[in-house]
Motif scaffolding. Structure first.
Motif, mmCIF file in Angstrom:
data_model
loop_
_atom_site.group_PDB
_atom_site.id
_atom_site.type_symbol
_atom_site.label_atom_id
_atom_site.label_comp_id
_atom_site.label_asym_id
_atom_site.label_seq_id
_atom_site.Cartn_x
_atom_site.Cartn_y
_atom_site.Cartn_z
ATOM 1 N N PHE A 111 0.800 -1.214 0.000
ATOM 2 C CA PHE A 111 0.000 0.000 0.000
ATOM 3 C C PHE A 111 0.836 1.269 0.000
ATOM 4 O O PHE A 111 0.396 2.297 -0.506
ATOM 5 C CB PHE A 111 -0.963 -0.016 1.191
ATOM 6 C CG PHE A 111 -2.004 -1.096 1.101
ATOM 7 C CD1 PHE A 111 -2.712 -1.310 -0.076
ATOM 8 C CD2 PHE A 111 -2.270 -1.916 2.175
ATOM 9 C CE1 PHE A 111 -3.662 -2.306 -0.172
ATOM 10 C CE2 PHE A 111 -3.222 -2.916 2.097
ATOM 11 C CZ PHE A 111 -3.920 -3.113 0.917
ATOM 12 N N ALA A 112 2.038 1.213 0.554
ATOM 13 C CA ALA A 112 2.918 2.384 0.517
ATOM 14 C C ALA A 112 3.334 2.724 -0.904
ATOM 15 O O ALA A 112 3.672 3.869 -1.208
ATOM 16 C CB ALA A 112 4.142 2.141 1.381
ATOM 17 N N ALA A 113 3.294 1.723 -1.795
ATOM 18 C CA ALA A 113 3.703 1.935 -3.183
ATOM 19 C C ALA A 113 2.549 2.411 -4.062
ATOM 20 O O ALA A 113 2.746 2.723 -5.233
ATOM 21 C CB ALA A 113 4.274 0.637 -3.749
ATOM 22 N N ILE A 114 1.349 2.463 -3.526
ATOM 23 C CA ILE A 114 0.181 2.906 -4.295
ATOM 24 C C ILE A 114 -0.020 4.397 -4.055
ATOM 25 O O ILE A 114 -0.040 4.854 -2.905
ATOM 26 C CB ILE A 114 -1.068 2.110 -3.883
ATOM 27 C CG1 ILE A 114 -0.899 0.637 -4.253
ATOM 28 C CG2 ILE A 114 -2.314 2.688 -4.545
ATOM 29 C CD1 ILE A 114 -2.033 -0.240 -3.772
ATOM 30 N N SER A 115 -0.177 5.153 -5.127
ATOM 31 C CA SER A 115 -0.258 6.606 -4.979
ATOM 32 C C SER A 115 -1.670 7.120 -4.726
ATOM 33 O O SER A 115 -1.849 8.299 -4.424
ATOM 34 C CB SER A 115 0.305 7.282 -6.235
ATOM 35 O OG SER A 115 -0.379 6.835 -7.391
#
Length: 338
Positions: free
Chosen positions: A123-127
């Motif tokens: 989720f940290a990689a989803i903008s």
């Protein structure tokens, strides 16, 4: 006094003041307006988001307030928790994962704890930030300390062009009564036939949702009649349009009948040219609320459309239907997407 207590007391005070105003407005000697029975109303259903539970009241038909029924408690808890479990903010991943764990118990909580590190990375990689809102929810089973609900959820995305602005999802969830109140113990995203959608940003479990439980005896006649009506009315064969028209006359009344006639006119004009066949199947169905001979029903409907010589296409929708008893049968009087 805690912050939660202040919030609760303020909301109850506002609700009481509103009730007093309504009574005063009835003109003293006239009849007091009958108070609405509400399942979930922001002014009177009070719960701190951080607590996932709380003190809950609804207006009664006489003076004062009554406690929520157990079914209403399940619906209120599931509404809050499914909204949280379908939301994610890549700027606050740990906080949101904490919300997920607060909202869950049992198998779901164990899986979320096990996958926390992987979820944090994903989720940290989803903008895009995702915010879930429950459109409609029905309690389909309530047995002792366990319950099952179905819900339509709209998820709005902000922050990237890679996702659609909004997604509609259909969930089946299990809830378990705990010392802290009802918590979500299982959560399954009900499939769209032949879907190629991306993996959604939510806390749903993998695998197939369990078969729906048998409905309560008092709900069974409603669900049987509305299921038959929805499947017949939303199915169509270009070579036999009269069958669909007759199904609509048998199953629809009031506003729904007028809505359907407008829709059918478009279908009847286009379907023979396209040699269109549509088959509809109810995937899940549940009673949202019932009052006497009227009921509100949540329907998850899957449709398969085939044009002669072409490949089938698939669609899935969530519908909110109002049904009433006429001539010994439950017939649909209003129908809208949710």
């Amino acid at each position: 006094m805690t912050a939660d207590s202040k919030v609760r007391n303020a909301a109850v005070a506002r609700a009481k003041a509103r009730s007093a105003t309504e009574s005063a407005g009835s003109g003293g000697g006239g009849k007091r307006p009958k108070r609405r029975k509400l399942v979930v109303a922001a002014a009177v259903v009070v719960a701190a988001a951080s607590a996932w539970g709380g003190w809950q009241l609804v207006p009664s038909d006489d003076e004062g307030f009554r406690p929520l029924t157990e079914r209403e408690k399940v619906a209120a808890a599931a509404t809050r928790q499914l909204a949280a479990l379908s939301s994610m903010d890549p700027a606050r991943v740990d906080e949101r994962l904490g919300w997920w764990e607060q909202a869950s118990t049992g198998t779901l909580r164990a899986e979320l704890a096990r996958d926390r590190a992987a979820n944090r990375k994903r989720f940290a990689a989803i903008s895009a930030a995702a915010t879930g809102t429950v459109g409609s929810l029905a309690v389909t089973a309530l047995n002792g300390d366990s319950a099952t609900v179905i819900a339509s959820v709209r998820v709005k995305f902000v922050g990237t062009a890679d996702w659609r602005t909004e997604q509609s999802r259909r969930y089946q969830a299990g809830l378990t009564r705990t010392p802290q109140g009802w918590r979500t113990s299982s959560l399954f995203l009900l499939p769209v036939p032949a879907s190629t959608a991306k993996k959604p940003t939510g806390a749903q479990q993998t695998g197939r949702a369990p078969a729906p439980p048998a409905p309560a005896a008092e709900d069974a006649p409603i669900l049987t009649d509305v299921t038959k009506a929805a499947e017949a009315v939303f199915s169509y064969r270009y070579e036999n349009p009269a069958a669909t028209q007759q199904a609509a006359r048998d199953a629809l009344v009031g506003t729904a009948a007028g809505q359907y006639q407008k829709l059918f006119g478009i279908v009847a004009d286009q379907a023979p040219k396209q040699r269109l066949t549509v088959t509809s199947k109810v995937l899940r169905i549940g009673v949202i609320e019932r009052s006497g001979n009227s009921a509100t029903v949540l329907i998850f409907l899957d449709q398969t459309s085939t044009r002669q010589g072409g490949r089938p296409s698939f669609a899935a929708t969530a519908l909110k239907a109002t049904a009433r008893v006429e001539n010994g049968r439950w017939r649909i009087s209003d129908l809208r997407s949710t």
